[in-house]
Design an enzyme around this catalytic site. Structure first.
Site, mmCIF file in Angstrom:
data_model
loop_
_atom_site.group_PDB
_atom_site.id
_atom_site.type_symbol
_atom_site.label_atom_id
_atom_site.label_comp_id
_atom_site.label_asym_id
_atom_site.label_seq_id
_atom_site.Cartn_x
_atom_site.Cartn_y
_atom_site.Cartn_z
ATOM 1 N N SER A 178 42.102 17.995 -17.710
ATOM 2 C CA SER A 178 42.654 16.751 -18.235
ATOM 3 C C SER A 178 43.915 16.412 -17.466
ATOM 4 C CB SER A 178 42.988 16.907 -19.723
ATOM 5 O OG SER A 178 43.760 15.823 -20.198
ATOM 6 N N LYS B 250 44.567 22.848 -21.391
ATOM 7 C CA LYS B 250 44.152 22.188 -20.155
ATOM 8 C C LYS B 250 44.873 22.738 -18.929
ATOM 9 C CE LYS B 250 41.004 19.814 -22.111
ATOM 10 N NZ LYS B 250 39.580 20.161 -21.858
ATOM 11 N N ASN C 168 32.239 21.477 -20.102
ATOM 12 C CA ASN C 168 32.818 20.210 -20.522
ATOM 13 C C ASN C 168 33.214 20.137 -21.995
ATOM 14 O OD1 ASN C 168 33.187 17.139 -20.337
ATOM 15 N ND2 ASN C 168 31.511 17.313 -21.809
ATOM 16 N N ASP D 55 27.277 27.273 -29.856
ATOM 17 C CA ASP D 55 28.729 27.143 -29.962
ATOM 18 C C ASP D 55 29.365 27.862 -28.781
ATOM 19 O OD1 ASP D 55 31.473 27.358 -30.667
ATOM 20 O OD2 ASP D 55 30.991 27.391 -32.803
ATOM 21 N N VAL D 56 30.175 27.148 -27.997
ATOM 22 C CA VAL D 56 30.757 27.743 -26.792
ATOM 23 C C VAL D 56 31.715 28.886 -27.113
ATOM 24 C CG1 VAL D 56 30.509 25.637 -25.429
ATOM 25 C CG2 VAL D 56 32.648 26.048 -26.690
ATOM 26 N N TYR E 106 47.197 21.201 -26.850
ATOM 27 C CA TYR E 106 46.179 20.635 -25.967
ATOM 28 C C TYR E 106 46.554 20.858 -24.506
ATOM 29 C CZ TYR E 106 42.768 17.304 -24.123
ATOM 30 O OH TYR E 106 41.728 16.722 -23.437
ATOM 31 N N THR F 290 35.488 7.264 -24.641
ATOM 32 C CA THR F 290 34.488 8.116 -25.281
ATOM 33 C C THR F 290 34.796 8.209 -26.771
ATOM 34 O OG1 THR F 290 35.665 10.237 -25.179
ATOM 35 C CG2 THR F 290 34.507 9.527 -23.175
#
Length: 270
Positions: A140, A157, A87, A59-60, A153, A188
């Site tokens: 992004s 980013k 990523n 888990d990052v 979000y 994706t």
């Protein structure tokens, strides 16, 4: 030290991470896959062929787990890591008033803290393979100009963009490149997720309703390859991202007006 170059990719079990893995593997690189999905990593590994990759479930958000994952990959790669593709990320949308505390916290932790922790953990490894090693962060188009319905979000980013610019200066003396990818709407599995818990309408549906293009994931992988090898800091990917980057620089008043008048996704489509 082994001659074969090595790249470690978080979120390597699907989407952009998988495409980057395939692109670098095709050039003969040894690929490390980091993800919380064992099945996703297994699918990616199968595409890369036997002996072409190494996978680790972590888990990052866990700083200590980063050290363990990178050390294990470095050993598997013969003592080197040339590139970290930071990523891993998750989407979140909707008005800020609709976003729950848990949703906000999870997005901040994965999209922002995860990138910082990865950069911190990989630095000793990238120093060993410098000059020419690289930290590649997935930002992004949402990090170019903020859009209504995407405050959390966009914040993450924009943060990734800032981290990239800061470390580009901070690590220059080490001979380490730092780059960001700024894709718009990419084909994706993330597009098939809902933006928040308060809606059941998938992101893909909203993008199509707005008349926006969905960019093939292979274009992001190609940009990743070029970013590692060329001297350019930020890499917008897709027509939408390139339009926003151009307009935000040269027509900021128009961008602001459209953001206020049309909101959310409509801004990105004109």
């Amino acid at each position: 030290m082994a001659e074969r170059k090595a790249i470690f990719i978080t979120g390597g079990g699907s989407g952009i991470g998988r495409a980057i893995a395939q692109r670098f593997a095709a050039e003969g690189w040894f690929v490390g896959l980091g993800d919380i999905s064992d099945s996703g990593m297994a699918e990616t590994a199968a595409m890369l062929g036997e002996g072409g990759s190494f996978s680790v479930n972590f888990d990052v958000r866990d700083r200590a787990a980063w050290d363990d994952a990178l050390e294990a990959f470095s050993q598997a790669a013969g003592g080197r890591i040339d590139v970290l593709a930071n990523n891993a990320g998750i989407p979140i949308g909707g008005s800020l008033s609709e976003n729950s505390v848990d949703e906000i916290t999870r997005c901040l932790d994965i999209n922002l803290k995860g990138v910082l922790f990865g950069a911190q953990a990989v630095l000793p490894h990238l120093k060993k393979t410098a000059p020419g090693s690289c930290l590649l962060n997935t930002a992004s188009a949402a990090g170019i100009y903020g859009s209504a319905g995407g405050s959390v979000y966009c914040a993450t980013k924009f943060g990734v963009r800032g981290i990239t610019e800061s470390l580009d200066g901070e690590w220059a003396s080490f001979g380490i490149k730092v780059r960001s990818l700024m894709p718009s709407f990419i084909d994706t599995p993330l597009l098939d997720m809902v933006p928040n818990a308060g809606t059941n309408e998938h992101i893909r549906v909203r993008v199509k309703q707005a008349g926006l293009e969905i960019t093939p994931v292979e274009e992001v992988a190609e940009a990743a390859w070029r970013a590692v090898h060329e001297d350019k800091l930020h890499w917008p990917v897709g027509k939408t991202a390139k339009r926003i980057a151009f307009a935000a620089r040269w027509m900021p008043g128009r961008v602001r007006k459209e953001a206020r008048d049309r909101g959310a996704i409509q801004l990105l489509g004109e």
